[in-house]
Scaffold this motif. Structure first.
Motif, mmCIF file in Angstrom:
data_model
loop_
_atom_site.group_PDB
_atom_site.id
_atom_site.type_symbol
_atom_site.label_atom_id
_atom_site.label_comp_id
_atom_site.label_asym_id
_atom_site.label_seq_id
_atom_site.Cartn_x
_atom_site.Cartn_y
_atom_site.Cartn_z
ATOM 1 N N ALA A 723 48.719 15.175 59.683
ATOM 2 C CA ALA A 723 50.019 15.303 60.363
ATOM 3 C C ALA A 723 50.571 13.936 60.737
ATOM 4 O O ALA A 723 51.782 13.691 60.631
ATOM 5 N N LEU A 749 48.616 14.217 51.855
ATOM 6 C CA LEU A 749 48.206 15.243 50.898
ATOM 7 C C LEU A 749 46.803 14.998 50.349
ATOM 8 O O LEU A 749 46.121 15.939 49.935
ATOM 9 N N ASP A 750 46.379 13.763 50.360
ATOM 10 C CA ASP A 750 45.000 13.480 49.968
ATOM 11 C C ASP A 750 44.043 14.058 51.008
ATOM 12 O O ASP A 750 43.004 14.634 50.678
ATOM 13 N N ILE A 751 44.432 13.939 52.281
ATOM 14 C CA ILE A 751 43.597 14.499 53.367
ATOM 15 C C ILE A 751 43.654 16.023 53.343
ATOM 16 O O ILE A 751 42.638 16.703 53.492
ATOM 17 N N ALA A 752 44.841 16.560 53.106
ATOM 18 C CA ALA A 752 45.033 18.013 53.176
ATOM 19 C C ALA A 752 45.929 18.456 52.008
ATOM 20 O O ALA A 752 47.142 18.618 52.187
ATOM 21 N N PRO A 753 45.345 18.643 50.834
ATOM 22 C CA PRO A 753 46.172 18.949 49.655
ATOM 23 C C PRO A 753 46.995 20.229 49.808
ATOM 24 O O PRO A 753 48.033 20.370 49.178
ATOM 25 N N GLN A 754 46.520 21.154 50.644
ATOM 26 C CA GLN A 754 47.258 22.411 50.777
ATOM 27 C C GLN A 754 48.182 22.415 51.989
ATOM 28 O O GLN A 754 48.617 23.470 52.452
ATOM 29 N N TYR A 755 48.455 21.248 52.514
ATOM 30 C CA TYR A 755 49.315 21.091 53.698
ATOM 31 C C TYR A 755 50.744 21.462 53.276
ATOM 32 O O TYR A 755 51.422 20.721 52.595
ATOM 33 N N ARG A 756 51.158 22.634 53.714
ATOM 34 C CA ARG A 756 52.398 23.201 53.188
ATOM 35 C C ARG A 756 53.616 22.315 53.510
ATOM 36 O O ARG A 756 54.469 22.096 52.662
ATOM 37 N N GLN A 759 53.569 19.419 51.219
ATOM 38 C CA GLN A 759 53.909 19.868 49.857
ATOM 39 C C GLN A 759 55.425 20.053 49.712
ATOM 40 O O GLN A 759 56.024 19.661 48.711
ATOM 41 N N LEU A 762 57.168 16.798 49.353
ATOM 42 C CA LEU A 762 56.966 16.228 48.007
ATOM 43 C C LEU A 762 57.896 16.911 47.008
ATOM 44 O O LEU A 762 58.510 16.259 46.154
ATOM 45 N N LEU A 763 57.969 18.223 47.140
ATOM 46 C CA LEU A 763 58.822 18.997 46.234
ATOM 47 C C LEU A 763 60.284 18.564 46.381
ATOM 48 O O LEU A 763 60.987 18.317 45.395
ATOM 49 N N ASN B 194 42.489 20.193 57.763
ATOM 50 C CA ASN B 194 42.846 19.976 56.358
ATOM 51 C C ASN B 194 43.959 20.925 55.888
ATOM 52 O O ASN B 194 44.286 20.975 54.716
ATOM 53 N N LYS B 195 44.539 21.610 56.844
ATOM 54 C CA LYS B 195 45.749 22.413 56.630
ATOM 55 C C LYS B 195 45.613 23.432 55.493
ATOM 56 O O LYS B 195 46.568 23.700 54.779
ATOM 57 N N LEU B 287 46.868 13.100 41.559
ATOM 58 C CA LEU B 287 46.926 13.994 42.727
ATOM 59 C C LEU B 287 48.360 14.471 42.951
ATOM 60 O O LEU B 287 48.611 15.661 43.179
ATOM 61 N N LEU B 292 52.148 18.614 43.297
ATOM 62 C CA LEU B 292 53.540 19.009 43.025
ATOM 63 C C LEU B 292 53.584 20.353 42.294
ATOM 64 O O LEU B 292 54.364 21.245 42.644
#
Lengths: 770, 310
Positions: A723, A749-756, A759, A762-763, B194-195, B287, B292
């Motif tokens: 965060a 995102l490296d720490i939490a790739p599924q961090y909505r 994400q 980024l999108l 880690n969300k 990554l 993405l």
């Protein structure tokens, strides 16, 4: 060494003298003149050579005394004179075994322990000597010297008077007693008493053909302290004993305790010229050089002191600190590059803290410098150096050489050192912003007066500035000081320095701080601020505070005291007369909180606040009241209570963070911003603070400021790193810095790739750049 | 229809082969409170754990004991039963919520009748088939149980299971706060660092430990408890799911997208395992591309679900 039972008489040796002669040990560590304590003719022959020649020239004489044909006591003295303390100790042990009933052996052995800073052992030996020979005047003097390291003033005086008032006591011992007493009188600024004692000592020395070099060194110190020429006394001491470094070191000590650091360094420098093996002078010179920002040369002298005298704990502490200082501290100049011959400010921060404190310390220091420049009509002639230590003991060692003392900041002139907020446990009431503000005022009062400002005057101005212009304005008077006020414990203005230098009850130092602050509130209100500054400049000429008040304010000290008391009565009289009621209601508000009786907590706090509405310390009734309102679900009154607490100068971080939330909820962003800024000066290590402040800056379209807050957040190694990195990315995005945005976004995102949330950002970015 | 859910996406690669067969058996034991306030606190914690557990496994695999049902006899029988039902791929999670005692030799978890001893607990863990089972004991003195099971100091072994105790050893005898914070963590987004919308043992442990520290700091008291965690795989063992994570749908389009996203998430984890084999720039580039695509898939899934909604 024979184990000895420890009679715990010596307490904290690092504390500033609470009684008259604690300064004695400052120069007691070197092997002093015998003053007739021993009478072996061969030893006395060497002693005569030692004191009448340059250092080292008597060594051959002492070496001859190491022969086994001499008694162990004489050999012990010879080893000691040659600096071989281990063999001296062994020889004293042998001497004691050979002559267990000889008080002189224990007496001199005790003096050796004094030199190695083992005051308890030294005292035990002096006490044993007195058991063997209760009339031994030298043992009484030794016991007084050892006890002087603690706080047992009555015992010290008893031993001292046994000798000084006994005309039959050996003249040498009486002279030592008078030397200690004159030193004590000077430490207490009792110069007339010191004069009388020295006169008596001079007469005694002359009548009995005793050495006078120490007396002349004290004469030099007295002359220096009273703004008279002092050189002729030093010359006289050196004429008698050419290698007598104390001729300069004794005046240097007094320059030190009166904060005249430039002269202090100069005198210690001369001491080691005269006596290169004066290890204590090397140490103190190093300490003084460190105060004046000469780090490398300071280390050299401390190292020399250590190699010559590894027993001095102050030396060891200082060496450790210097290692820390050189390895861990980072120097930051502002402005960089300087806009004049030198930077205005030099910050020295621990490398671990630069990412957290730099901006805040710079902002506060620069604000205070600019303000004080105007108020005190003084333009700094060198950079102001601010050292902030994350380790309290490092700071204390840096300031006074020994750990274990409860101080927060110390100013040496253009340089001051202070505790970092992390040096105190979170939740304590340490307000580092106020400490910085307070110490910075000392820089100006010290330098504007050429270091001649009285202690109470400098402290009073610093406290006054805390209240008037500091980061959390408003008078903050602790509970114990209010009680002292109610008990009429304030001193006359003429004696106020005693409250700082020679306190007679536990809280007197803090009471004196507050009284001094109130004195300047009084002067400012009744006579105008200019008078305060006018008096400050008079001290440059050596004028006393009493003379300054009479000259500038055209009022006698007696009338001043009377008017000040009237001022206090008007300002605090009604409250002080209800002190007991206030204390009871204050206590009751927290007791009710503990019992979850929310209505009673509110009622008691209201009663307390009615009596004393300005009490906003961390245990303020406002805090109890706000918590109670919160538990009652009364959000509006909780908000109003917190707001009042803050407006009156309350700084408890949790309360202010809650208030900031309430302001944000009410869309009162400016107020929320001000509140959060105030938390910085109390608790910059609070991660929640930087999240709130950074988010608020983003909301207010201040991305640069937001970025700084999030940088600090990251420097604090936050729990929720994903965060924190996303916040950085958002701040960079608001600054249109795509490289920064992507760097921190991808870290999140490296720490939490599924961090909505990350994400989605980024999108969004990918579509914007397509 | 009911959607099937994954225990934790971060361990997808490791667990995928056995997902269809592996089951998670959760046992929650509420011990004696002794006083109404403790009874109330323990009940609240147990209920939170029960609720969170339903996000992780089928109801028939969750067993909860309190009051008279939490007797040693019942519990030993229960553990013998699930041990018999479990296969090598299955895992067990045990929560002990209550008070404990330690007499210098034996740790006991306080329940009606004879207490559960450290030896009982060690036997229970060792009898489970397979490995990576989990036991959290939130009681006072529970560190003594830990020492009894895995050994002390340098002699401590790295167990095949994951054990959490609320205290460092048997000398920390005050009633603990760790348990309620551990239970809180299972439903608190702040614990999910880690969300990934699930809370692992490690995350719950860290959250509870931080909360205990804050509690004592704010109270201005020295901490009387220092929680411990032993064993490997605490970051991969999920205890609760904060929101539903679909892995299957009746809608074939959504189903296909879900499978694609699962595969992508597995690829991301695989990439992270291989990050030392490439430059940082290369890693970040790969990554970014994977995340993405995962984000796009999530968006398409949401859109599909939105359009399918009545």
């Amino acid at each position: 060494m024979m184990p000895r039972p420890c009679k715990s008489i010596l307490k904290n040796t690092a504390l500033v003298a609470a009684f008259s002669i604690a300064g004695w040990a400052e120069t007691a560590s070197a092997r002093d003149h015998l003053y007739g304590a021993l009478d072996n003719p061969d030893l006395l022959n060497c002693e005569t050579q030692r004191w009448s020649s340059r250092p080292g020239e008597a060594d051959k004489c002492y070496r001859a005394l190491q022969s086994l044909e001499y008694p162990p006591l004489v050999r012990a003295e010879a080893f000691w004179a040659l600096g071989d303390l281990q063999n001296a100790n062994t020889a004293f042990q042998t001497a004691q075994n050979a002559e267990p009933e000889n008080a002189e052996v224990r007496l001199r052995w005790g003096e050796l322990f004094m030199q190695t800073f083992q005051y308890q052992e030294a005292y035990n030996l002096f006490a044993e000597a007195l058991e063997l020979d209760p009339e031994n005047a030298y043992a009484h003097i030794g016991a007084a010297g050892a006890l002087a390291q603690g706080d047992n003033g009555e015992e010290v005086n008893a031993h001292m008077m046994t000798v000084v008032e006994n005309a039959l006591a050996p003249a040498g011992a009486r002279l030592r007693g008078l030397v200690m007493m004159s030193r004590s009188a000077m430490q207490q600024d009792r110069y007339e008493d010191a004069r009388e004692i020295l006169d008596e000592a001079q007469e005694l020395a002359q009548e009995n053909a005793l050495p006078r070099m120490e007396l002349n060194a004290l004469e030099a110190a007295l002359a220096f302290m009273t703004h008279q020429p002092h050189e002729q006394f030093v010359e006289a001491a050196l004429a008698e004993a050419p290698g007598y470094g104390d001729a300069w070191a004794i005046p240097a000590y007094f320059a030190d305790i009166t904060r005249r650091y430039r002269e202090c360094g100069e005198f210690y420098g001369k001491a080691i010229e005269v006596q290169p093996d004066h290890w204590e002078a090397h140490l103190e010179l190093g300490v003084n050089q460190l105060r004046q920002n000469q780090v490398s040369i300071a280390r050299e002298h401390v190292q020399i002191a250590y190699e010559g005298d590894p027993f001095n704990p102050k030396t060891v502490n200082m060496l450790r600190l210097l290692d820390t200082f050189i390895e861990d501290m980072q120097v930051l100049n502002f402005p960089d590059p300087p806009q004049g011959p030198f930077p205005t400010l030099e910050l020295r921060l621990d490398k671990k803290e630069t990412g957290i404190l730099t901006n805040y310390a710079r902002e506060l220091a620069m604000d205070s410098i600019n303000l004080y420049r105007e108020r005190y009509r003084f333009e700094p002639k060198a950079p102001v150096i601010v050292e902030i230590y994350p380790n309290h003991e490092d700071f204390v060692v840096r300031s006074i050489g020994m750990p274990g003392v409860g101080i927060l900041g110390v100013t040496f002139g253009y340089l001051f050192a202070m505790d970092s907020p992390i040096a105190h446990p979170r939740g304590e009431s340490y307000h580092w912003g106020t400490t910085l503000w307070h110490e910075m005022a000392h820089v100006f009062t010290l330098e504007a007066s050429n270091h001649l400002v009285p202690r109470w005057y400098s402290e009073g101005i610093s406290v006054f500035e805390e209240w008037r212009t500091g980061p959390i304005p408003g008078r903050k008077i602790p509970n114990n000081v209010l009680q002292a006020m109610a008990q009429g414990k304030f001193l006359s203005i003429a004696e106020l320095d005693d409250g700082f230098m020679r306190p007679t009850y536990e809280d007197q130092v803090i009471v004196s701080y507050m009284q001094a602050g109130l004195v300047f509130e009084f002067i400012d209100i009744e006579y105008g601020f200019d008078k305060i500054v006018d008096m400050l400049y008079l001290f440059r000429d050596g004028i006393s505070p009493v003379e300054a008040i009479e000259q500038v304010m055209e009022i006698s000290v007696r009338d001043f005291d009377r008017h000040f008391k009237q001022f206090i009565d008007i300002e605090y009289g009604p409250m002080l007369s209800s002190m007991g009621v206030w204390q009871e209601d204050h206590r009751a508000s927290y007791a009710a909180l503990e019992e979850e009786n929310w209505e009673e907590a509110v009622a008691a706090a209201e009663r307390a606040n009615f009596v004393y509405p300005d009490y906003v310390e961390v245990d303020s009734p406002y805090i109890a009241m706000a918590r109670a309102y919160s538990r009652l679900g009364d959000e509006e009154n909780e908000f109003l209570t917190l707001q009042t607490f803050w407006e009156k100068g309350g700084y408890a971080p949790r309360a202010l963070l809650a208030l900031a939330d309430r302001y944000i909820e009410r869309d009162m962003q400016d107020q929320a911003h001000e509140v959060l800024k105030d938390v910085i000066w109390a608790d910059p290590y609070n991660q929640e603070l930087h999240v709130k402040l950074g988010d608020l800056y983003l909301e207010r379209n201040q991305p640069k400021e937001a970025l700084e807050e999030f940088r600090v957040l990251l420097a604090l190694d936050p729990v929720d790193k994903a965060a924190a990195n996303l916040r950085m990315a958002r701040a960079y995005q608001a600054l249109n810095d795509m490289d920064g945005t992507m760097e921190y976004l991808m870290t999140a995102l490296d720490i939490a790739p599924q961090y909505r949330d990350a994400q989605m950002m980024l999108l969004e970015l990918s579509r914007t750049t397509e | 229809m009911a959607n099937r859910t994954l225990p934790s996406l971060c361990c997808f690669v490791a667990l995928l082969p056995s997902l269809s067969q592996a089951a998670l058996y959760i046992t929650i034991v509420q011990g004696l409170g002794g006083q109404p306030e403790y009874d109330s606190e323990f009940t609240e914690s147990r209920e939170k754990i029960e609720a969170a557990s339903h996000s992780m496994t089928a109801a028939e695999n969750i067993s909860s004991f309190n009051g008279e049902s939490a007797s040693r006899e019942n519990l030993l029988k229960h553990f013998a039963d699930i041990t018999a039902r479990m296969n090598e791929d299955d895992r067990a999670a045990i929560y002990l919520v209550g008070h404990g005692s330690f007499d210098g030799e034996t740790y006991k978890f306080n329940i009606p009748g004879p207490d559960l001893s450290d030896t009982d607990l060690k036997n229970i863990l060792e009898n489970f088939p397979g490995q990576n089972h989990f036991l959290v004991n939130t009681s006072s003195t529970s560190g003594a149980m830990l020492e009894s099971i895995v050994g002390e100091g340098e002699e401590a072994s790295n167990p095949d299971y994951i054990i959490v105790s609320a205290t460092r050893n048997g000398n920390e005898r005050n009633s603990t706060h760790f348990g309620r914070f551990f239970a809180d963590a299972l439903t608190n987004e702040e614990a999910d660092l880690n969300k990934n919308s699930t809370v692992s043992i490690e995350e719950a442990f860290d959250f509870a430990t931080r909360s205990v520290e804050s509690y004592f700091e704010e109270a201005g008291r020295l901490s009387t408890e220092h929680a411990q965690l032993r064993g490997d795989g605490a970051a991969q063992f999920s205890l609760s799911r904060l929101s539903e994570i679909q892995i299957e749908s009746e809608n074939p389009v959504i189903n296909d997208l879900l499978q694609q996203r699962l595969a992508l998430d597995a690829e991301i984890e695989n990439l992270q395992l291989r990050r030392n084999q490439m430059s940082n720039a290369e890693y970040i580039q790969q990554l970014q591309a994977l995340v993405l695509r995962s984000a796009e898939l999530s968006e398409r899934i949401e859109n599909q679900q939105g359009s399918a909604a009545p």
